[in-house]
Design a protein around this motif. Sequence first.
Motif, PDB file in Angstrom:
ATOM      1  N   LYS A   1       2.479  49.164  21.096  1.00 43.83           N
ATOM      2  CA  LYS A   1       3.651  50.038  21.277  1.00 43.83           C
ATOM      3  C   LYS A   1       3.932  50.301  22.754  1.00 43.83           C
ATOM      4  O   LYS A   1       5.077  50.436  23.171  1.00 43.83           O
TER       5      LYS A   1
ATOM      6  N   ASP B   1       9.817  48.287  23.636  1.00 43.96           N
ATOM      7  CA  ASP B   1      10.537  48.925  22.529  1.00 43.96           C
ATOM      8  C   ASP B   1      11.010  47.961  21.453  1.00 43.96           C
ATOM      9  O   ASP B   1      11.466  48.389  20.400  1.00 43.96           O
ATOM     10  N   THR B   2      10.980  46.662  21.723  1.00 41.45           N
ATOM     11  CA  THR B   2      11.479  45.714  20.725  1.00 41.45           C
ATOM     12  C   THR B   2      10.385  44.720  20.339  1.00 41.45           C
ATOM     13  O   THR B   2       9.415  44.516  21.084  1.00 41.45           O
TER      14      THR B   2
ATOM     15  N   ASP C   1      15.245  41.906  18.771  1.00 43.41           N
ATOM     16  CA  ASP C   1      15.816  42.808  19.763  1.00 43.41           C
ATOM     17  C   ASP C   1      16.130  44.199  19.206  1.00 43.41           C
ATOM     18  O   ASP C   1      16.687  45.030  19.906  1.00 43.41           O
ATOM     19  N   GLY C   2      15.769  44.453  17.929  1.00 45.97           N
ATOM     20  CA  GLY C   2      15.947  45.804  17.390  1.00 45.97           C
ATOM     21  C   GLY C   2      14.781  46.684  17.791  1.00 45.97           C
ATOM     22  O   GLY C   2      13.788  46.218  18.361  1.00 45.97           O
ATOM     23  N   GLN C   3      14.895  47.966  17.478  1.00 47.07           N
ATOM     24  CA  GLN C   3      13.808  48.896  17.749  1.00 47.07           C
ATOM     25  C   GLN C   3      12.553  48.449  16.994  1.00 47.07           C
ATOM     26  O   GLN C   3      12.610  48.164  15.804  1.00 47.07           O
TER      27      GLN C   3
ATOM     28  N   THR D   1       9.476  48.389  14.784  1.00 48.25           N
ATOM     29  CA  THR D   1       9.115  49.263  13.663  1.00 48.25           C
ATOM     30  C   THR D   1       7.591  49.386  13.553  1.00 48.25           C
ATOM     31  O   THR D   1       6.837  48.590  14.113  1.00 48.25           O
TER      32      THR D   1
END
Lengths: 92, 100, 213
Positions: free
Chosen positions: B89, B93-94, C23-25, C27
């Motif tokens: 993490k 962020d991606t 490219d999304g947040q 998870t």
Amino acid sequence: MTLSPGTKVRIKTMAPLGHIRTPHYLRGKTGVVERVLGPFKNPEQLAYMVPAPTRTLYRVRFEMGHIWPDAEAPQDTLDAEIYEHWIDQDAP
Amino acid sequence: MGGDAAGPVPMDGHDFAIWEKRVDALVILGQQRGHFTVDGLRRALEDMGEQAFESMTYYERWVTSLNQNLIEAGVYSLEELGTKMEEVKARGDTYGAVQS
Amino acid sequence: MPHDHHDHDHLSPSGHPYRKDNDGQLTYWQTMEIAIRELMVEKGELTPAQIQAQIDAMDARSPANGAAVVARAWTDPEFKQRLLENGSDAAREMGFDIGPMHLVAVENTSDTHNLIVCTLCSCYPRNLLGLPPDWYKTREYRSRAVREPRAVLREFGVELPADMTLRVHDSTADMRYIVLPARPEGTENLTAEDLAKLVTRDSMIGTGLPKAP
């Protein structure tokens, strides 16, 4: 004793908690052995990584009209794989 | 599930994301390594309960089951997993940005 | 039409919406996948190359493999016999790597139609057809295919005659099933290669029929 194709069998109604492949909707239902698939390790033990002796696996054919009294086409059939220990040998 | 009442079959599909393909591959390879069986995977999926089926996607459930089985097999500990997830993490962020 | 995606603006070449997975947040579940993968590599369980090879092998499997088996069975009666007797060996004979999969082929005829479902999870002849479509794994399909299969087939655009027998196969255990569809009429002069183009994925699950020539 291995059951021959054509033998009428009833599926046990027992319901112990845990990983079981016998579908709930077939428990207590009567069908006919369609073919013998042979020995397979018991998944109810494989699921827990404990020693799993083989059990005979059968393909059993059920009539839709027997499983579901309101079936649209009662003559249609459902085949499922059933392990020998889920077959009630004492049932008529 | 078999025989329960349910609505129309949803016909929408999607292309598998790379993280989903990786989960699929790890599930196959973990079995080949002898750490668990398909039955163990299903057992963990079933133990997650009906709520998980409604709230999680297919591969979200499978990665959870994969983890459960690898923990039980002793491949890594929860401490190691937790530490590694924090480390991942912290990289970004991606999904694309945090690959090592 | 069941497979239209008219709600989606951006479709991939396969006609499905793109997944913005890179490219999304990030998870929680993606983080877990990365962590598991890296831990297994660090511990010497797997190499990145092995993981990629497994993904490539899965990507290489598609309904075209199954279609080739079906077309061969339509044109080679002795092969068809072997396929119905032992599906695994017949698929291997054609050079398909199906691993330890136990394959059972069930034949559609003029009076019988077959339909495959797995009510337990998502058993599917993936070594021959590739990964299952999303609908195959849904609660709706798994619940209803064993309860009201003819109604489910209607949603797929297949209306079975009342005097045809429908055989549903719940593949919950060690076998994997594939439907051998009936050869369409008017295809007597087609080669196996051209016949294979008529064999759709859904026709090998039983939710569809082969295309007309």
